[in-house]
Design a protein around this motif. Structure first.
Motif: not given
Length: 274
Positions: A193-219
């Motif tokens: 039921q959770s696998q709708t495009s809007p939910l998955l798109d938001q899921f990816l967007d939210q994770n991208r922001v955090s992973v980008t910040s962590l990637r920059d910290f690691k760099k």
């Protein structure tokens, strides 16, 4: 069997064989000087995966798919052996048979999870049974969010305690990615039921922001370690290793985003099929 199969296979093997090779080095560095058998085994795995990496780099997009399928089978065997080695080491640590060694139990479990991931990916490629996009999005993010959370914990514990600001930053990332992992597991338990495009798109967007910040910290941490500007026991190669894995996760997120929105999928950054 197609060029896509060859491209995806070589991408996975090139990236993960280097990771397995480096795991061998990191584990060896954490053993005690008297652990000669374990050190020898780690050295053997380093040599094995260096050879696999070199062989993968010698193949091209035009290589016969049957040759790549056979190569994947050979790599799968090697990965299964290093997975067993890692689990053996974890057992030795947890039963207090390596007192004074410097490999955290969570680190050994972490590298064994990555070996298992690599092994499963090879099986999926050779059998042609890749997950449907909605399942892959959730499963890949659950896996990589835990990897990122682990990285933050390792960085925090390997920095010198006097590096208070950096330790606090690493701890904050650890908490942030623990929360993201909990959210991902909630989405997982709610499927399909959770696998709708809007939910998955938001899921990816939210994770991208955090992973980008962590990637920059690691760099930044990598650059400071390489310049000997901070106090830690982090090997420079380990700093680069965790940075590359964050870059990998970001490339996967972008690939999923492109697939969801119908945009042409960009190749993963490690893909070099000259």
């Amino acid at each position: 069997m197609s060029n896509e199969f060859v491209a995806r296979s070589l991408d996975e093997v090139r990236f993960w064989s280097r990771i397995m090779k480096e795991h061998s080095l990191f584990l060896k560095l954490g053993f005690r000087c008297e652990d000669t058998q374990l050190i020898q085994e780690a050295n053997q795995f380093y040599t094995t995966f260096e050879a696999i990496e070199n062989k993968a780099n010698a193949f091209t997009i035009g290589t016969d798919p049957q040759t790549i399928k056979k190569f994947n089978e050979e790599v799968h065997i090697a990965v299964s052996y290093i997975w067993m080695f890692k689990r053996k080491v974890l057992g030795l640590i947890l039963t207090c048979q390596l007192p004074g060694a410097n490999n955290f139990p969570l680190l050994v479990d972490h590298v064994s999870r990555e070996a298992n991931y690599f092994r499963n990916r090879l099986t999926e490629l050779n059998t042609g049974r890749l997950e449907p996009l909605p399942d892959a999005i959730i499963d890949e993010n659950v896996f990589f969010l835990r990897i990122m959370a682990d990285h933050a914990k390792f960085i925090s514990h390997l920095l010198d305690p006097s590096e208070r600001k950096l330790v606090d930053q690493a701890n904050n990332f650890s908490q942030e990615f623990d929360q993201l992992l909990f959210q991902a597991r909630d989405l997982d338990s709610m499927r399909p039921q959770s696998q709708t495009s809007p939910l998955l798109d938001q899921f990816l967007d939210q994770n991208r922001v955090s992973v980008t910040s962590l990637r920059d910290f690691k760099k930044t941490a990598r650059e400071l370690i390489e310049a000997c500007r901070i106090k830690s026991i982090i090997h420079p190669l380990l700093a680069d290793h965790v940075f590359r894995e964050a870059e990998r996760f970001l490339a996967i997120i972008d690939m999923f985003e492109n697939s969801l929105t119908g945009k042409p999928a960009a190749p993963l950054q490690s893909l070099m099929l000259d």
